[in-house]
Write an enzyme that holds these catalytic residues in place. Structure first.
Site, mmCIF file in Angstrom:
data_model
loop_
_atom_site.group_PDB
_atom_site.id
_atom_site.type_symbol
_atom_site.label_atom_id
_atom_site.label_comp_id
_atom_site.label_asym_id
_atom_site.label_seq_id
_atom_site.Cartn_x
_atom_site.Cartn_y
_atom_site.Cartn_z
ATOM 1 N N HIS A 155 0.833 -1.202 0.000
ATOM 2 C CA HIS A 155 0.000 0.000 0.000
ATOM 3 C C HIS A 155 0.876 1.265 0.000
ATOM 4 C CE1 HIS A 155 -3.726 2.249 1.110
ATOM 5 N NE2 HIS A 155 -2.845 3.065 1.655
ATOM 6 N N GLU A 156 1.840 1.309 0.916
ATOM 7 C CA GLU A 156 2.696 2.500 1.006
ATOM 8 C C GLU A 156 3.579 2.633 -0.231
ATOM 9 O OE1 GLU A 156 1.824 4.670 3.009
ATOM 10 O OE2 GLU A 156 0.646 3.400 4.336
ATOM 11 N N CYS A 184 -8.791 -3.989 -3.666
ATOM 12 C CA CYS A 184 -7.436 -3.587 -4.029
ATOM 13 C C CYS A 184 -6.635 -3.270 -2.774
ATOM 14 C CB CYS A 184 -7.558 -2.336 -4.900
ATOM 15 S SG CYS A 184 -6.007 -1.579 -5.382
HETATM 16 ZN ZN LIG Z 1 -2.893 5.067 2.003
HETATM 17 ZN ZN LIG Z 2 -6.863 -0.246 -7.079
#
Ligand SMILES: [Zn+2]
Ligand SMILES: [Zn+2]
Length: 111
Positions: free
Chosen positions: A69-70, A84
Site C-alpha cells: 500500500h505505502e 485492491c
Molecule cells: Zn494510504
Molecule cells: Zn486499485
C-alpha cells in the site's frame, strides 16, 4: 532519518517496531511520500497488541499489505475503492479485508 539511507534514484521503505502518530489522525499503520520514502509501523499489526494470541501468518500478511500500500503511494497511486491493496485502512479490519494485490486499474497506473 530515512533520507540518509536512500538517494534520488531509489526509494527506502522503513519498517519500524514503533507506534506512529500524525497530528490529525490518532495513529497510522504507515505513511509515504510520493517519489520518496515510506514507513510502516508494526505494533498495531500484531494480534498481541489487542490482547489476542499472536498469529505470524496474519502478522506477515498485514505487513505485506501495508508495505504494498505505502509503495503504491510512493509510486503515485491514490486510495482506491476497488477490491485492491490501495483501499484506505481505517482500522485493522479494513486491512484484513483488503487483498494483498493491486487491482487492474492500479496496475495500469503503475505501468
Ligand atoms: Zn494510504
Ligand atoms: Zn486499485
Amino acid at each position: 532519518m530515512l533520507e540518509n539511507y536512500s538517494n534520488r534514484s531509489s526509494h527506502a521503505i522503513g519498517v519500524v517496531d514503533l507506534d506512529l502518530f500524525v497530528s490529525n489522525l490518532n495513529f497510522i499503520f504507515g505513511t509515504a511520500q510520493f517519489g520518496g520514502n515510506a514507513i510502516v509501523a508494526l505494533p498495531r499489526l500484531r494480534q498481541s497488541f489487542y490482547g489476542l494470541p499472536d498469529d505470524d501468518t496474519l502478522f506477515f500478511q498485514r505487513i505485506a499489505k501495508e508495505v504494498f500500500h505505502e509503495l503504491g503511494h510512493v509510486m503515485g497511486l491514490r486510495h482506491c475503492t476497488n477490491h485492491c491493496v490501495m483501499q484506505f485502512s481505517n482500522s485493522l479490519n479494513d486491512t484484513d479485508r483488503k487483498p494483498e494485490a493491486f487491482c487492474q486499474e492500479c496496475l495500469l497506473l503503475l505501468e
